[in-house]
Design a protein around this motif. Structure first.
Motif, PDB file in Angstrom:
ATOM      1  N   GLY A 122      88.048-142.299 -66.909  1.00  0.00           N
ATOM      2  CA  GLY A 122      88.879-141.082 -66.345  1.00  0.00           C
ATOM      3  C   GLY A 122      88.468-140.085 -65.478  1.00  0.00           C
ATOM      4  N   VAL A 123      87.075-139.670 -65.722  1.00  0.00           N
ATOM      5  CA  VAL A 123      86.664-138.490 -64.660  1.00  0.00           C
ATOM      6  C   VAL A 123      86.499-139.167 -63.149  1.00  0.00           C
ATOM      7  CG1 VAL A 123      84.983-136.819 -64.290  1.00  0.00           C
ATOM      8  CG2 VAL A 123      85.763-137.150 -66.699  1.00  0.00           C
ATOM      9  N   HIS A 124      85.928-140.368 -63.177  1.00  0.00           N
ATOM     10  CA  HIS A 124      85.586-141.161 -61.826  1.00  0.00           C
ATOM     11  C   HIS A 124      87.007-141.255 -61.151  1.00  0.00           C
ATOM     12  CE1 HIS A 124      83.449-143.365 -58.850  1.00  0.00           C
ATOM     13  NE2 HIS A 124      84.253-144.403 -58.906  1.00  0.00           N
ATOM     14  N   THR A 125      87.905-141.704 -61.616  1.00  0.00           N
ATOM     15  CA  THR A 125      89.150-142.017 -60.946  1.00  0.00           C
ATOM     16  C   THR A 125      90.143-140.837 -60.672  1.00  0.00           C
ATOM     17  OG1 THR A 125      90.328-142.732 -63.252  1.00  0.00           O
ATOM     18  CG2 THR A 125      89.212-144.401 -61.879  1.00  0.00           C
ATOM     19  N   GLY A 126      89.881-139.837 -61.738  1.00  0.00           N
ATOM     20  CA  GLY A 126      90.696-138.619 -61.810  1.00  0.00           C
ATOM     21  C   GLY A 126      91.957-138.702 -62.725  1.00  0.00           C
ATOM     22  N   LEU A 127      92.055-139.927 -63.163  1.00  0.00           N
ATOM     23  CA  LEU A 127      93.127-140.519 -63.827  1.00  0.00           C
ATOM     24  C   LEU A 127      93.147-139.839 -65.239  1.00  0.00           C
ATOM     25  CD1 LEU A 127      93.692-143.913 -62.589  1.00  0.00           C
ATOM     26  CD2 LEU A 127      95.364-142.184 -62.245  1.00  0.00           C
ATOM     27  N   HIS A 128      92.047-139.412 -65.874  1.00  0.00           N
ATOM     28  CA  HIS A 128      91.796-139.078 -67.120  1.00  0.00           C
ATOM     29  C   HIS A 128      92.727-139.675 -68.156  1.00  0.00           C
ATOM     30  CE1 HIS A 128      89.663-135.690 -65.482  1.00  0.00           C
ATOM     31  NE2 HIS A 128      90.666-135.311 -64.657  1.00  0.00           N
ATOM     32  N   ASP A 129      93.293-138.920 -69.031  1.00  0.00           N
ATOM     33  CA  ASP A 129      93.961-139.884 -70.095  1.00  0.00           C
ATOM     34  C   ASP A 129      95.193-140.669 -69.757  1.00  0.00           C
ATOM     35  OD1 ASP A 129      95.651-137.660 -69.655  1.00  0.00           O
ATOM     36  OD2 ASP A 129      95.778-136.913 -71.573  1.00  0.00           O
ATOM     37  N   GLN A 130      95.324-141.009 -68.308  1.00  0.00           N
ATOM     38  CA  GLN A 130      96.406-141.647 -67.996  1.00  0.00           C
ATOM     39  C   GLN A 130      95.776-143.188 -67.650  1.00  0.00           C
ATOM     40  OE1 GLN A 130      99.691-140.472 -67.569  1.00  0.00           O
ATOM     41  NE2 GLN A 130      98.360-138.752 -68.578  1.00  0.00           N
ATOM     42  N   VAL A 131      94.781-143.415 -67.827  1.00  0.00           N
ATOM     43  CA  VAL A 131      94.154-144.664 -67.837  1.00  0.00           C
ATOM     44  C   VAL A 131      93.351-145.174 -69.186  1.00  0.00           C
ATOM     45  CG1 VAL A 131      92.137-143.919 -66.514  1.00  0.00           C
ATOM     46  CG2 VAL A 131      92.921-146.290 -66.316  1.00  0.00           C
ATOM     47  N   SER A 132      93.179-146.178 -69.626  1.00  0.00           N
ATOM     48  CA  SER A 132      92.415-146.679 -70.519  1.00  0.00           C
ATOM     49  C   SER A 132      91.611-147.873 -70.177  1.00  0.00           C
ATOM     50  CB  SER A 132      93.358-147.242 -71.696  1.00  0.00           C
ATOM     51  OG  SER A 132      93.844-148.335 -71.758  1.00  0.00           O
ATOM     52  N   VAL A 133      90.588-147.910 -71.108  1.00  0.00           N
ATOM     53  CA  VAL A 133      89.617-149.046 -70.610  1.00  0.00           C
ATOM     54  C   VAL A 133      90.259-150.441 -70.633  1.00  0.00           C
ATOM     55  CG1 VAL A 133      87.573-147.805 -71.343  1.00  0.00           C
ATOM     56  CG2 VAL A 133      88.607-149.432 -72.876  1.00  0.00           C
ATOM     57  N   GLN A 134      91.233-150.487 -71.502  1.00  0.00           N
ATOM     58  CA  GLN A 134      92.181-151.992 -71.638  1.00  0.00           C
ATOM     59  C   GLN A 134      92.797-152.032 -70.420  1.00  0.00           C
ATOM     60  OE1 GLN A 134      91.958-149.389 -74.204  1.00  0.00           O
ATOM     61  NE2 GLN A 134      91.702-150.533 -76.328  1.00  0.00           N
ATOM     62  N   GLY A 181      89.168-146.015 -76.280  1.00  0.00           N
ATOM     63  CA  GLY A 181      89.400-146.622 -74.920  1.00  0.00           C
ATOM     64  C   GLY A 181      90.214-145.625 -74.103  1.00  0.00           C
ATOM     65  N   ARG A 182      90.481-144.373 -74.513  1.00  0.00           N
ATOM     66  CA  ARG A 182      91.239-143.602 -73.794  1.00  0.00           C
ATOM     67  C   ARG A 182      90.423-142.221 -73.949  1.00  0.00           C
ATOM     68  NH1 ARG A 182      96.203-143.947 -71.161  1.00  0.00           N
ATOM     69  NH2 ARG A 182      96.790-145.857 -72.579  1.00  0.00           N
ATOM     70  N   ALA A 183      90.262-141.586 -72.948  1.00  0.00           N
ATOM     71  CA  ALA A 183      89.347-140.264 -73.206  1.00  0.00           C
ATOM     72  C   ALA A 183      90.317-139.080 -73.428  1.00  0.00           C
ATOM     73  CB  ALA A 183      88.584-139.920 -72.100  1.00  0.00           C
ATOM     74  N   SER A 184      89.843-138.009 -73.935  1.00  0.00           N
ATOM     75  CA  SER A 184      90.544-136.909 -73.915  1.00  0.00           C
ATOM     76  C   SER A 184      90.937-136.314 -72.594  1.00  0.00           C
ATOM     77  CB  SER A 184      89.784-135.666 -74.897  1.00  0.00           C
ATOM     78  OG  SER A 184      90.309-134.396 -74.771  1.00  0.00           O
ATOM     79  N   GLY A 185      92.217-136.259 -72.434  1.00  0.00           N
ATOM     80  CA  GLY A 185      92.867-135.423 -71.443  1.00  0.00           C
ATOM     81  C   GLY A 185      92.420-133.945 -70.996  1.00  0.00           C
ATOM     82  N   PHE A 186      92.357-133.186 -72.292  1.00  0.00           N
ATOM     83  CA  PHE A 186      91.893-131.884 -72.034  1.00  0.00           C
ATOM     84  C   PHE A 186      90.440-131.838 -71.651  1.00  0.00           C
ATOM     85  CE2 PHE A 186      89.557-129.105 -75.179  1.00  0.00           C
ATOM     86  CZ  PHE A 186      89.433-127.841 -74.481  1.00  0.00           C
ATOM     87  N   VAL A 187      89.472-132.513 -72.524  1.00  0.00           N
ATOM     88  CA  VAL A 187      88.168-132.341 -72.335  1.00  0.00           C
ATOM     89  C   VAL A 187      87.959-132.934 -70.785  1.00  0.00           C
ATOM     90  CG1 VAL A 187      85.853-133.302 -72.607  1.00  0.00           C
ATOM     91  CG2 VAL A 187      87.121-132.716 -74.392  1.00  0.00           C
ATOM     92  N   GLY A 188      88.312-133.992 -70.369  1.00  0.00           N
ATOM     93  CA  GLY A 188      88.028-134.622 -69.065  1.00  0.00           C
ATOM     94  C   GLY A 188      88.558-133.443 -67.965  1.00  0.00           C
ATOM     95  N   ARG A 189      89.547-133.018 -68.144  1.00  0.00           N
ATOM     96  CA  ARG A 189      90.022-131.905 -67.066  1.00  0.00           C
ATOM     97  C   ARG A 189      89.341-130.645 -67.202  1.00  0.00           C
ATOM     98  NH1 ARG A 189      94.855-134.378 -68.870  1.00  0.00           N
ATOM     99  NH2 ARG A 189      95.628-135.568 -67.145  1.00  0.00           N
ATOM    100  N   ALA A 190      89.020-130.174 -68.218  1.00  0.00           N
ATOM    101  CA  ALA A 190      88.490-129.077 -68.426  1.00  0.00           C
ATOM    102  C   ALA A 190      86.761-129.096 -68.079  1.00  0.00           C
ATOM    103  CB  ALA A 190      88.037-128.638 -70.127  1.00  0.00           C
ATOM    104  N   MET A 191      86.028-130.157 -68.212  1.00  0.00           N
ATOM    105  CA  MET A 191      84.940-130.367 -67.802  1.00  0.00           C
ATOM    106  C   MET A 191      84.473-131.095 -66.596  1.00  0.00           C
ATOM    107  SD  MET A 191      83.340-128.743 -70.514  1.00  0.00           S
ATOM    108  CE  MET A 191      81.643-129.094 -70.211  1.00  0.00           C
ATOM    109  N   GLU A 192      85.493-131.459 -65.991  1.00  0.00           N
ATOM    110  CA  GLU A 192      85.129-132.424 -64.761  1.00  0.00           C
ATOM    111  C   GLU A 192      84.110-131.756 -63.578  1.00  0.00           C
ATOM    112  OE1 GLU A 192      88.246-133.894 -62.524  1.00  0.00           O
ATOM    113  OE2 GLU A 192      89.536-132.088 -62.883  1.00  0.00           O
ATOM    114  N   HIS A 193      84.333-130.680 -63.616  1.00  0.00           N
ATOM    115  CA  HIS A 193      83.381-129.833 -62.626  1.00  0.00           C
ATOM    116  C   HIS A 193      82.138-129.257 -63.434  1.00  0.00           C
ATOM    117  CE1 HIS A 193      86.531-130.258 -59.799  1.00  0.00           C
ATOM    118  NE2 HIS A 193      87.254-129.666 -60.655  1.00  0.00           N
ATOM    119  N   LEU A 194      81.827-129.843 -64.688  1.00  0.00           N
ATOM    120  CA  LEU A 194      80.590-129.247 -65.299  1.00  0.00           C
ATOM    121  C   LEU A 194      79.495-130.372 -65.711  1.00  0.00           C
ATOM    122  CD1 LEU A 194      81.883-126.395 -67.361  1.00  0.00           C
ATOM    123  CD2 LEU A 194      80.240-126.221 -65.437  1.00  0.00           C
TER     124      LEU A 194
END
Ligand SMILES: *Cc1c(COP(=O)(O)O)cnc(C)c1O
Length: 437
Positions: A312-324, A340-353
């Protein structure tokens, strides 16, 4: 199919989808003061959570006598791993400069996993809100009164629900049932039988699914929506859970001061956090950043079969993509990380940290589980071993070290803290199975 085509543009995604062990250091990491804007929470929010846990401490001592030793504060020890350090150096042909430590959230009271931080905190927050609104409690009261049967009767009018792969369900189920709530835990197919048995023994309604975590959460959320007395704890989006985890940052800082462990420009701290949906490691990482600033480097570890946050973080798609979506099955021995699908909140909140991410195979988690038991006498569950190879990834990545000016001198002073996220409540028979006995 456009999503899949987009994903093919990322060379790393190809390796991830082939279940290779990979590491990726985040080029978008920003200094804390800039990155905070993306989180939308700050030090005062974490302080608020810390104060709430202080208010509840007298209640926890009554309700869970095992917390008496720490005066109702749910906290774990930090221990050195001298023998594991040597073993890792030999196996991975790398010198681990600095100290290697383990954070034993595996042995947190009440729930035996990192979920004893966020899960219990969110249940307590909800209970406090209901009791305050009903005029039964004020913040200046001694909260041990909540242990009285009149409060149990009051809370029994209300319901709590959650979806889980196991440990969040344990923590929320045990805490909610103790307060008197009617609680339902929606368990994914990965959940271990003993966790369901334990919850049922506490009077928790366990709903079982043949599908994975996302389905269990979705079904739990839907059922809760139809009942206004039901509070759904949303592991994919909850800021309350996140703040409960974040309190760990200040606590670690205090523990380091007590142990004379220095963290500053010349003494970098690396923390390796097993990641499922992201709430627990994300919240802990946020707390650590607030406590240690840019001197702490937070690295997430995921199974090769469930690398949802990395994807999610690497592609920038966050919860819009799943491992499936990239052909991965999300089946792993690390049941606590089987998401299989990450928290969109955490991915976006923490992607720069978040400094980095890596994946680890099931075989390696089991290998290091046995090794930790043999060499240090510690029994953890498979998920909790994901962080153990973190120092190897950091020390082998010359580009990353150079980018952050982490020269040999600084790395000789480094502290590597592996977050051991669970395992303290695994039954003996189950542990024997992991250990191959
Ligand atoms: C839940 C869990 C994690 C990860 O937490 P998330 O909030 O799902 O990312 C790691 N280890 C163990 C043992 C867990 O139970």
């Amino acid at each position: 199919m456009t999503l899949l085509n987009d994903l093919k543009a990322f060379p790393l995604v190809k390796k991830i989808s082939a279940l290779q062990e990979v590491s990726w250091f985040n080029p978008n990491v920003k200094p804390l003061d800039e990155a905070l804007d993306y989180v939308g929470l700050d030090k005062s929010d974490v302080q608020d959570a810390s104060d709430r846990l202080e208010r509840f401490a007298p209640y926890l001592v009554e309700a869970f006598p095992e917390t008496a030793a720490t005066k109702g504060i749910i906290e774990s020890d930090i221990v050195p791993l001298p023998n594991i350090k040597v073993a890792l150096e030999q196996q991975y042909k790398v010198q681990i400069s600095g100290q290697l430590l383990l954070k034993k959230d595996s042995h947190l009271p009440i729930a035996g996993s990192i979920k004893a931080r966020g899960g219990i905190y969110e249940v307590l927050t909800h209970a406090e809100k209901l009791a305050l609104e009903a005029g039964l409690l004020s913040e200046s009261d001694d909260y041990s009164i909540l242990f009285q049967s009149s409060f149990k009767t009051f809370f029994s009018q209300y319901k709590v629900a959650v979806g889980s792969t196991g440990n969040l369900g344990l923590s929320i189920g045990i805490m909610s049932a103790k307060l008197g709530f009617q609680v339902s835990v929606h368990m994914s197919a990965d959940a271990r039988q003993w966790k369901k048995d334990k919850l049922r023994a506490c009077g928790v309604n366990v709903v079982e699914y043949q599908q994975d975590y996302s389905v269990a959460v979705e079904q739990g959320r839907r059922q809760a929506e139809q009942d206004p007395t039901c509070f759904f704890i949303d592991d994919e989006n909850s800021k309350t859970l996140f703040l409960g985890y974040a309190v760990a940052g200040e606590r670690v800082k205090k523990q380091f001061i007590e142990r004379n462990i220095q963290v500053d420009e010349e003494h970098p701290l690396f923390v390796y956090l097993p990641c499922g949906v992201g709430g627990a490691p994300g919240g802990v990482a946020f707390g650590l950043k607030l406590a240690f600033g840019d001197h702490v480097h937070c690295i997430f570890a995921e199974p090769t079969h469930s690398p949802c946050m990395l994807l999610g973080v690497h592609t920038g798609l966050h919860d819009q993509v799943s491992v499936q979506d990239i052909g991965i099955d999300n089946l792993t021995v690390a049941d606590g990380l089987a998401v299989g699908r990450a928290s969109g909140f955490v991915g976006r909140a923490m992607e720069h940290l978040l400094d980095g991410f890596y994946t680890i195979s099931d075989d390696k988690m089991l290998h290091h589980l046995k090794e930790l038991h043999a060499l240090e006498g510690l029994a953890l569950e498979p998920s909790a071993l994901a962080g153990i190879v973190g120092p190897v990834h950091v020390l082998k990545d010359a580009a990353y070290l150079q980018h952050h000016a982490l020269n040999e001198e600084k790395m000789a002073n480094a502290v590597h803290l592996v977050w051991g996220t669970g395992g303290g409540m695994v039954p003996e028979e189950e542990m024997k199975g992991y250990l191959g006995h």
